[in-house]
Design a protein around this motif. Structure first.
Motif, PDB file in Angstrom:
ATOM      1  N   LYS A  52      27.289  48.334  48.237  1.00  0.00           N
ATOM      2  CA  LYS A  52      26.436  48.777  49.332  1.00  0.00           C
ATOM      3  C   LYS A  52      25.686  50.038  48.938  1.00  0.00           C
ATOM      4  O   LYS A  52      26.265  50.959  48.351  1.00  0.00           O
ATOM      5  CB  LYS A  52      27.277  49.048  50.588  1.00  0.00           C
ATOM      6  CG  LYS A  52      26.458  49.472  51.807  1.00  0.00           C
ATOM      7  CD  LYS A  52      27.346  49.722  53.020  1.00  0.00           C
ATOM      8  CE  LYS A  52      26.505  50.130  54.224  1.00  0.00           C
ATOM      9  NZ  LYS A  52      27.365  50.413  55.406  1.00  0.00           N
ATOM     10  N   LEU A  53      24.394  50.078  49.259  1.00  0.00           N
ATOM     11  CA  LEU A  53      23.587  51.273  49.033  1.00  0.00           C
ATOM     12  C   LEU A  53      23.856  52.268  50.153  1.00  0.00           C
ATOM     13  O   LEU A  53      23.605  51.975  51.328  1.00  0.00           O
ATOM     14  CB  LEU A  53      22.105  50.901  49.005  1.00  0.00           C
ATOM     15  CG  LEU A  53      21.120  52.068  48.874  1.00  0.00           C
ATOM     16  CD1 LEU A  53      21.296  52.789  47.546  1.00  0.00           C
ATOM     17  CD2 LEU A  53      19.679  51.559  49.025  1.00  0.00           C
ATOM     18  N   VAL A  54      24.377  53.440  49.792  1.00  0.00           N
ATOM     19  CA  VAL A  54      24.736  54.429  50.814  1.00  0.00           C
ATOM     20  C   VAL A  54      24.076  55.783  50.600  1.00  0.00           C
ATOM     21  O   VAL A  54      24.148  56.645  51.473  1.00  0.00           O
ATOM     22  CB  VAL A  54      26.267  54.636  50.875  1.00  0.00           C
ATOM     23  CG1 VAL A  54      26.980  53.341  51.216  1.00  0.00           C
ATOM     24  CG2 VAL A  54      26.797  55.215  49.566  1.00  0.00           C
ATOM     25  N   GLY A  55      23.433  56.001  49.440  1.00  0.00           N
ATOM     26  CA  GLY A  55      22.871  57.315  49.163  1.00  0.00           C
ATOM     27  C   GLY A  55      21.622  57.250  48.312  1.00  0.00           C
ATOM     28  O   GLY A  55      21.310  56.221  47.699  1.00  0.00           O
ATOM     29  N   ALA A  56      20.876  58.360  48.259  1.00  0.00           N
ATOM     30  CA  ALA A  56      19.637  58.424  47.488  1.00  0.00           C
ATOM     31  C   ALA A  56      19.454  59.835  46.942  1.00  0.00           C
ATOM     32  O   ALA A  56      19.767  60.825  47.617  1.00  0.00           O
ATOM     33  CB  ALA A  56      18.443  58.033  48.352  1.00  0.00           C
ATOM     34  N   ILE A  57      18.924  59.912  45.712  1.00  0.00           N
ATOM     35  CA  ILE A  57      18.682  61.197  45.064  1.00  0.00           C
ATOM     36  C   ILE A  57      17.277  61.162  44.478  1.00  0.00           C
ATOM     37  O   ILE A  57      16.938  60.256  43.708  1.00  0.00           O
ATOM     38  CB  ILE A  57      19.707  61.463  43.941  1.00  0.00           C
ATOM     39  CG1 ILE A  57      21.128  61.409  44.507  1.00  0.00           C
ATOM     40  CG2 ILE A  57      19.443  62.819  43.281  1.00  0.00           C
ATOM     41  CD1 ILE A  57      22.216  61.363  43.429  1.00  0.00           C
ATOM     42  N   SER A  58      16.442  62.140  44.852  1.00  0.00           N
ATOM     43  CA  SER A  58      15.058  62.150  44.397  1.00  0.00           C
ATOM     44  C   SER A  58      14.493  63.565  44.418  1.00  0.00           C
ATOM     45  O   SER A  58      14.963  64.411  45.178  1.00  0.00           O
ATOM     46  CB  SER A  58      14.197  61.249  45.296  1.00  0.00           C
ATOM     47  OG  SER A  58      12.823  61.334  44.946  1.00  0.00           O
ATOM     48  N   GLY A  59      13.478  63.771  43.602  1.00  0.00           N
ATOM     49  CA  GLY A  59      12.777  65.052  43.620  1.00  0.00           C
ATOM     50  C   GLY A  59      11.605  65.048  44.582  1.00  0.00           C
ATOM     51  O   GLY A  59      10.901  66.052  44.713  1.00  0.00           O
ATOM     52  N   THR A  60      11.392  63.929  45.262  1.00  0.00           N
ATOM     53  CA  THR A  60      10.270  63.797  46.197  1.00  0.00           C
ATOM     54  C   THR A  60      10.790  63.654  47.621  1.00  0.00           C
ATOM     55  O   THR A  60      11.354  62.607  47.973  1.00  0.00           O
ATOM     56  CB  THR A  60       9.409  62.565  45.843  1.00  0.00           C
ATOM     57  OG1 THR A  60       9.030  62.634  44.463  1.00  0.00           O
ATOM     58  CG2 THR A  60       8.163  62.503  46.715  1.00  0.00           C
TER      59      THR A  60
END
Length: 357
Positions: A52-60
């Motif tokens: 399951k997709l539960v998180g996100a990491i980005s510079g934008t």
């Protein structure tokens, strides 16, 4: 993003991807790098049963808010590149899938491992074998696992050819050919930036022929020769390869001839020849339906969404200790990186480079 998700849904709706009941552990994943491929993985994960997709990491910042809306990710599970080390304190995330440019993989993987989370990394895993081994060692020291996005290792047509080879249906393997490439567009993209990509076509599309030669023949190469062709030195600057042809020799006497290019379309073709039979695949590694035939006829395995299957399989590997038919761990990736290092050395010296994997 809408186009990416529409493409993923088209394959995920295929009758062959119907879900089976599952009540076991679920791998909770954050994706780092919310570009084109990260978005494709995120869309495919909506159809997973074991991940399951539960998180996100980005510079934008806008990408983070967009992903919160599109994928129902809670704000508390979103981080930027200055704060993602804080995932150490987030019990809702089990693993981080790094889909950033190649040159960022090493440092990000070390940081994720230090935070105590399993690392999933896109291929090539690093810029060279030294970096790759450091990633393997860091994950081992941190007590976390390191997997690499070798989606073809779970693709049904590919696995059928491997089964046939193992069963002796092709006889003694004599030769492999791998043709991988496309005509690249925007000259300003990161794939043509030496610092971010680590090279050119070989570090992007060529990895498929390298890895494919290994799992198709079932052997590790013991030598490599290679030649580079560059027709546009403006677009393909120093250290960014346009086209490389490379050849392998294997312990059995089998050989391989491969092509990696950013200047030709209509490739993506594998051919495996044995004393008793042969197998041919085209497309052999693309996102759409893989097609193939052998001396026995057409391959008619199920069409799958590669990233959906991969993430469910990764869950089984990380949470249930499953052993895949073809390895997908960091050690597997280091072998590919050693071969890449050898290919570049062969191009530079014009000599045969011996390998010991």
């Amino acid at each position: 993003m809408a186009l990416q998700l529409a493409s993923v849904k088209l394959w995920a709706d295929n009758k062959n991807t119907a879900h089976e009941a599952y009540d076991g552990p679920v791998l909770r994943v954050a994706i780092m790098g919310l570009g084109g491929y990260g978005t494709r993985v995120a869309g495919a994960m909506q159809y997973c049963t074991k991940a399951k997709l539960v998180g996100a990491i980005s510079g934008t910042p806008k990408k983070l808010t967009d992903w919160q809306d599109s994928f129902g990710i809670p704000a508390k599970n979103c981080y930027n590149y200055q704060t993602y080390h804080q995932i150490k304190n987030n019990p809702d995330i089990d693993a981080v899938y790094i889909t950033t440019p190649n040159g960022l993989h090493h440092d990000m993987a070390l940081a994720v491992a230090k935070a105590g989370k399993h690392v999933i990394c896109e291929k090539p895993m690093a810029l060279n074998a030294v970096q790759g081994q450091e990633m393997v060692d860091a994950c081992k020291a941190a007590g976390v696992k390191l997997l690499v996005g070798y989606r073809m290792h779970f693709e049904p047509h590919t696995l059928e050819v491997i089964r046939m080879r193992k069963a002796g249906e092709l006889g003694k393997i004599l030769f492999f050919r791998g043709l991988c490439g496309f005509k690249i567009g925007d000259p300003k993209q990161w794939r043509l930036n030496k610092e971010l990509a680590g090279g050119g076509s070989l570090m992007d599309i060529g990895i498929y022929a390298i890895n494919g030669a290994r799992y198709m023949t079932g052997e590790e190469p013991i030598w490599v020769t290679a030649q580079e062709t560059k027709t546009d030195p403006v677009k393909f600057k120093e250290g960014v390869d346009e086209t490389i042809q490379f050849q392998f020799g294997f312990p059995s006497g089998a050989t391989a001839s491969c092509l990696s290019t950013y200047n030709q379309n209509n490739l993506d073709k594998f051919f495996l020849n044995g004393e008793k039979g042969w197998a041919e695949m085209q497309p052999s590694t693309g996102y759409g339906p893989i097609k193939g035939r052998t001396h026995k006829g057409e391959l008619n395995q199920p069409v799958t969404t590669h990233q959906t299957v991969q993430m469910d399989e990764f869950s089984d590997i990380l949470l249930n200790g499953k052993q895949p038919v073809v390895p997908v761990d960091g050690n597997e990736a280091v072998k590919d990186l050693k071969i890449i290092d050898a290919i570049y050395a062969a191009v530079k010296t014009g000599k045969k480079v011996e390998l010991s994997l």
